[in-house]
Enzyme design. Structure first.
Site, PDB file in Angstrom:
ATOM      1  N   ARG A  80     129.725 151.331  97.802  1.00 43.05           N
ATOM      2  CA  ARG A  80     129.332 151.558  99.191  1.00 43.05           C
ATOM      3  C   ARG A  80     129.133 150.050  99.747  1.00 43.05           C
ATOM      4  O   ARG A  80     127.836 149.584  98.837  1.00 43.05           O
ATOM      5  CB  ARG A  80     128.179 152.539  99.562  1.00 43.05           C
ATOM      6  N   ASN A  93     121.328 149.867 109.859  1.00 45.27           N
ATOM      7  CA  ASN A  93     120.937 151.314 109.551  1.00 45.27           C
ATOM      8  C   ASN A  93     121.904 152.351 110.067  1.00 45.27           C
ATOM      9  O   ASN A  93     122.939 151.652 110.513  1.00 45.27           O
ATOM     10  CB  ASN A  93     119.506 151.667 110.102  1.00 45.27           C
ATOM     11  N   LYS A  94     121.483 153.434 109.954  1.00 41.36           N
ATOM     12  CA  LYS A  94     122.473 154.621 110.315  1.00 41.36           C
ATOM     13  C   LYS A  94     122.790 154.440 111.555  1.00 41.36           C
ATOM     14  O   LYS A  94     122.203 154.077 112.672  1.00 41.36           O
ATOM     15  CB  LYS A  94     122.012 155.901 109.984  1.00 41.36           C
ATOM     16  N   ALA A 143     119.910 154.499 100.849  1.00 42.36           N
ATOM     17  CA  ALA A 143     120.034 153.461 100.074  1.00 42.36           C
ATOM     18  C   ALA A 143     119.182 153.125  98.740  1.00 42.36           C
ATOM     19  O   ALA A 143     119.946 153.113  97.697  1.00 42.36           O
ATOM     20  CB  ALA A 143     119.581 152.250 100.745  1.00 42.36           C
ATOM     21  N   ARG A 155     123.205 160.178  98.722  1.00 37.70           N
ATOM     22  CA  ARG A 155     122.940 159.245  99.821  1.00 37.70           C
ATOM     23  C   ARG A 155     121.433 158.805 100.080  1.00 37.70           C
ATOM     24  O   ARG A 155     120.741 159.114  99.371  1.00 37.70           O
ATOM     25  CB  ARG A 155     123.623 159.824 101.098  1.00 37.70           C
ATOM     26  N   GLN A 211     122.710 164.068 109.438  1.00 35.93           N
ATOM     27  CA  GLN A 211     121.621 163.984 108.285  1.00 35.93           C
ATOM     28  C   GLN A 211     120.280 164.179 108.811  1.00 35.93           C
ATOM     29  O   GLN A 211     119.325 164.656 107.968  1.00 35.93           O
ATOM     30  CB  GLN A 211     121.823 162.500 107.803  1.00 35.93           C
ATOM     31  N   ASP A 270     118.974 150.136 105.736  1.00 38.01           N
ATOM     32  CA  ASP A 270     119.864 149.947 104.615  1.00 38.01           C
ATOM     33  C   ASP A 270     120.183 148.539 104.060  1.00 38.01           C
ATOM     34  O   ASP A 270     120.661 148.170 102.868  1.00 38.01           O
ATOM     35  CB  ASP A 270     121.426 150.523 104.775  1.00 38.01           C
TER      36      ASP A 270
END
Length: 346
Positions: free
Chosen positions: A91, A243-244, A56, A54, A192, A233
């Site tokens: 993805r 982003n996350k 990017a 994982r 994460q 990302d």
């Protein structure tokens, strides 16, 4: 000609040994450090979608290296093209994957395409290391002495070929004695931050405390957060950032409390063809990730088995909430973004 088959290459979370690609399983960290074979397109796609690999930049690099290895083994151009298409679709949000594969596709068109693909894949790895260093050099100048910083998700060596993006900044700031402490969001639902960033900061000797995502507002209200540092990302042409999930919440909180909110990312994360955050595809993930948890520590389910779940992997932070975009080229200000810095260049 240098070949990947004869080269032993290793980063924090991927390696090539005896001509085979291996990835560090990021679903079993920190309890276990297990290396998994990622030596076929099907295996790598499975690992990417399961988040065993994982981040990017790292997703793009692993795909590029595998394509080069397959080319060296004699896979025909037509099959390499099909492999490239399949990897591109693995993805949808992380634009680094698309950018890296576009470069590998150009190499595939070269007269000596096997050598060209190997050269391009190795170049991408080295470039990523250099980009991380440049981001850190620019970002560390924004960190004030004795800082308490907050970060989200994981942006270090586990997500890149180098020292990382936001975590790279934290590392260089720590080495300069500027960091008092880092607050690490656990980053629900897949943890994460709690599993990966806490492990990385511990390995790097950077002082940190782990918090639940919902604790960030309280810390900011108490004046215990001096700045927020996150990765990206995808950066759209208007400066919006995907982003996350949970990043947007932090940006809103930081804005309310007048705390700087910085995004650290390489230029490869910028997508000039994406006009704004609304145009960024947001991956929807499996409901089981929210209803329970699993990993190297085991499995537990706390929600009803039939509970309806909404589980986007990412959210979009509007450019208006961002204090600075820390790229490998320098720190980009809101004024520069408003003037069209990220817009397509004619």
């Amino acid at each position: 000609m240098q070949t990947l088959n004869t080269l032993d290459l290793q980063t924090t979370s991927l390696k090539i040994v005896d001509g085979k690609l291996w990835i560090l399983d990021q679903q079993t960290l920190p309890q276990r450090q297990e290396w998994l074979s990622a030596d076929t397109v099907e295996l790598l796609i499975e690992h990417i979608q399961a988040l065993r690999v994982r981040g990017a930049p790292l997703i793009g690099l692993s795909a590029s290296l595998l394509l080069a290895l397959l080319a060296e083994r004699g896979l025909p151009q037509a099959q390499l093209e099909q492999a490239l298409i399949a990897l591109r679709e693995s993805r949808p949000t992380a634009v680094n994957l698309m950018n890296n594969l576009a470069r590998m596709q150009q190499a595939l068109l070269h007269a000596n395409w096997v050598a060209a693909m190997t050269h391009e894949a190795l170049r991408l790895v080295e470039e990523d290391r250099e980009l991380c260093e440049r981001i850190a050099q620019h970002g560390v100048q924004l960190v004030k002495p004795d800082s308490n910083l907050l970060t989200h998700c994981n942006t270090g060596g586990l997500a890149t070929a180098g020292i990382g993006t936001a975590i790279g900044v934290l590392l260089r700031a720590h080495q300069q004695g500027k960091i008092k402490q880092v607050w690490v969001d656990e980053t629900r639902p897949l943890l994460q931050g709690g599993r990966l960033t806490a492990w990385e900061l511990g390995e790097l000797g950077i002082p940190y405390q782990l918090i639940c995502d919902s604790m960030a507002a309280s810390l900011m209200a108490q004046g215990r957060v001096d700045a927020v540092w996150v990765g990206a990302d995808r950066i759209a042409a208007n400066g919006d950032v995907a982003n996350k999930i949970g990043t947007y919440s932090l940006a809103v909180l930081a804005n309310y409390h007048r705390i700087p909110f910085y995004v650290a990312a390489p230029h490869t994360t910028h997508d000039p063809d994406c006009p704004n955050g609304a145009a960024i595809p947001i991956e929807q993930r499996d409901a089981s990730e929210v209803k329970g948890v699993s990993g190297g520590f085991g499995h537990c389910q706390w929600a009803p088995a039939n509970a309806p779940v909404y589980n986007p992997a990412f959210d979009v932070t509007p450019a208006a909430l961002i204090s600075g975009w820390v790229l490998d080229s320098g720190v980009i200000t809101p004024g520069q973004v408003a003037a069209g810095f990220f817009q397509p260049k004619n």
